[in-house]
Design an enzyme around this catalytic site. Structure first.
Site, PDB file in Angstrom:
ATOM      1  CE  LYS A  13      -2.234  -0.863   3.853  1.00  0.00           C
ATOM      2  NZ  LYS A  13      -1.630  -2.142   4.252  1.00  0.00           N
ATOM      3  NE  ARG A  88      -3.869  -1.324  10.321  1.00  0.00           N
ATOM      4  CZ  ARG A  88      -2.766  -0.706   9.944  1.00  0.00           C
ATOM      5  NH1 ARG A  88      -2.807   0.392   9.260  1.00  0.00           N
ATOM      6  NH2 ARG A  88      -1.601  -1.223  10.245  1.00  0.00           N
ATOM      7  NE  ARG A 127       7.454  -3.028   6.272  1.00  0.00           N
ATOM      8  CZ  ARG A 127       6.124  -2.975   6.312  1.00  0.00           C
ATOM      9  NH1 ARG A 127       5.457  -2.372   5.353  1.00  0.00           N
ATOM     10  NH2 ARG A 127       5.457  -3.537   7.278  1.00  0.00           N
ATOM     11  NE  ARG A 133       6.832  -0.645  10.078  1.00  0.00           N
ATOM     12  CZ  ARG A 133       5.622  -0.596   9.518  1.00  0.00           C
ATOM     13  NH1 ARG A 133       5.475  -0.073   8.324  1.00  0.00           N
ATOM     14  NH2 ARG A 133       4.569  -1.075  10.152  1.00  0.00           N
ATOM     15  NE  ARG A 144       2.447  -4.706  11.559  1.00  0.00           N
ATOM     16  CZ  ARG A 144       3.466  -4.600  10.701  1.00  0.00           C
ATOM     17  NH1 ARG A 144       4.635  -5.125  10.991  1.00  0.00           N
ATOM     18  NH2 ARG A 144       3.309  -3.980   9.575  1.00  0.00           N
TER      19      ARG A 144
HETATM   20  P1  AMP Z   1       1.232   0.626   9.282  1.00  0.00           P
HETATM   21  O1  AMP Z   1       2.393   1.532   9.016  1.00  0.00           O
HETATM   22  O2  AMP Z   1      -0.010   1.044   8.536  1.00  0.00           O
HETATM   23  O3  AMP Z   1       1.555  -0.828   9.100  1.00  0.00           O
HETATM   24  O4  AMP Z   1       0.874   0.808  10.833  1.00  0.00           O
HETATM   25  C1  AMP Z   1       1.784   0.467  11.838  1.00  0.00           C
HETATM   26  C2  AMP Z   1       1.055   0.405  13.173  1.00  0.00           C
HETATM   27  O5  AMP Z   1       0.493   1.683  13.489  1.00  0.00           O
HETATM   28  C3  AMP Z   1      -0.118  -0.553  13.246  1.00  0.00           C
HETATM   29  O6  AMP Z   1       0.282  -1.890  13.491  1.00  0.00           O
HETATM   30  C4  AMP Z   1      -0.924   0.034  14.394  1.00  0.00           C
HETATM   31  O7  AMP Z   1      -0.330  -0.260  15.643  1.00  0.00           O
HETATM   32  C5  AMP Z   1      -0.754   1.541  14.153  1.00  0.00           C
HETATM   33  N1  AMP Z   1      -1.808   2.046  13.263  1.00  0.00           N
HETATM   34  C6  AMP Z   1      -1.661   2.518  11.996  1.00  0.00           C
HETATM   35  N2  AMP Z   1      -2.839   2.881  11.476  1.00  0.00           N
HETATM   36  C7  AMP Z   1      -3.769   2.610  12.436  1.00  0.00           C
HETATM   37  C8  AMP Z   1      -5.176   2.739  12.501  1.00  0.00           C
HETATM   38  N3  AMP Z   1      -5.898   3.204  11.480  1.00  0.00           N
HETATM   39  N4  AMP Z   1      -5.783   2.374  13.658  1.00  0.00           N
HETATM   40  C9  AMP Z   1      -5.108   1.908  14.709  1.00  0.00           C
HETATM   41  N5  AMP Z   1      -3.779   1.729  14.707  1.00  0.00           N
HETATM   42  C10 AMP Z   1      -3.098   2.079  13.577  1.00  0.00           C
END
Ligand code: AMP
Length: 187
Positions: A13, A88, A127, A133, A144
């Site tokens: 994404k 989410r 990654r 990360r 996740r």
């Molecule tokens: P991402 O970079 O989108 O993979 O997000 C990394 C982490 O940020 C996720 O595993 C959640 O802990 C938090 N996070 C990101 N977006 C959301 C969301 N819309 N709602 C809740 N937690 C989020």
């Protein structure tokens, strides 16, 4: 144009959003990136989010909606945005509907990037080597992916009912996937 990108962690994404930004001249709004910036800046929000993120769980809906609203009401987002990582879960989908209604906006597309689960695990491992990360460790990734399956996958059905979903085959090169997306967006 207002677009929501959906897909499992590691489905590409973020990568696809960055390419779209160049074409569409609208911002890429990633709630994960916004949280990581808050963590780097050591704000109270960042400190609270870090603990949850490091476990691979979701940050509270109200907090996440707050950072999203702050971002999409900035000037550079008046003509649209590409949402990555929000909504989410179903509650966030409803919250987004209400927020967009309040802002007199609507979504044009929800693009669901489809990738095999094995492929996703391999991509995240790669990654982890490149970006380092803290939530890309094997155990956290497993959580996740579970969170995705249980809470985020239903978001696709939410937008299917609204007839704005297009499934995008996530296989092949980054450019292949981008071409499929651009064919849907017709530019
Ligand atoms: P991402 O970079 O989108 O993979 O997000 C990394 C982490 O940020 C996720 O595993 C959640 O802990 C938090 N996070 C990101 N977006 C959301 C969301 N819309 N709602 C809740 N937690 C989020």
């Amino acid at each position: 144009m207002r677009i929501v990108l959906l897909g499992a962690p590691g489905s590409g994404k973020g990568t696809q959003a960055k390419l779209l930004v160049e074409k569409l001249n609208i911002p890429h709004v990633s709630t994960g990136d916004l949280f990581r910036a808050a963590i780097a800046a050591k704000t109270p929000l960042g400190l609270a989010a870090k603990e949850v993120m490091d476990k691979g769980d979701l940050v509270a809906d109200e907090i996440t909606l707050g950072i999203l609203k702050e971002r999409i009401t900035q000037n550079d987002a008046v003509n649209g945005f590409i949402l990555d990582g929000f909504p989410r879960n179903l509650i966030q989908s409803e919250m987004l509907e209400d927020l967009l209604l309040e802002l007199n906006m609507s979504l044009d597309h929800a693009l669901l990037i489809q990738v095999d689960p094995d492929e996703v695990v391999a991509r995240i491992a790669k990654r982890a080597e490149i970006e380092g990360r803290t939530d890309d460790t094997e155990e956290v990734v497993r959580n996740r992916l579970n969170v995705y399956k249980e809470q985020t996958a239903p978001v696709g059905d939410f937008y299917k009912e609204k007839n704005i979903v297009t499934e995008i085959l996530g296989k092949g090169s980054i450019e292949d996937v981008q071409e499929r997306i651009q064919a849907v967006l017709r530019f």
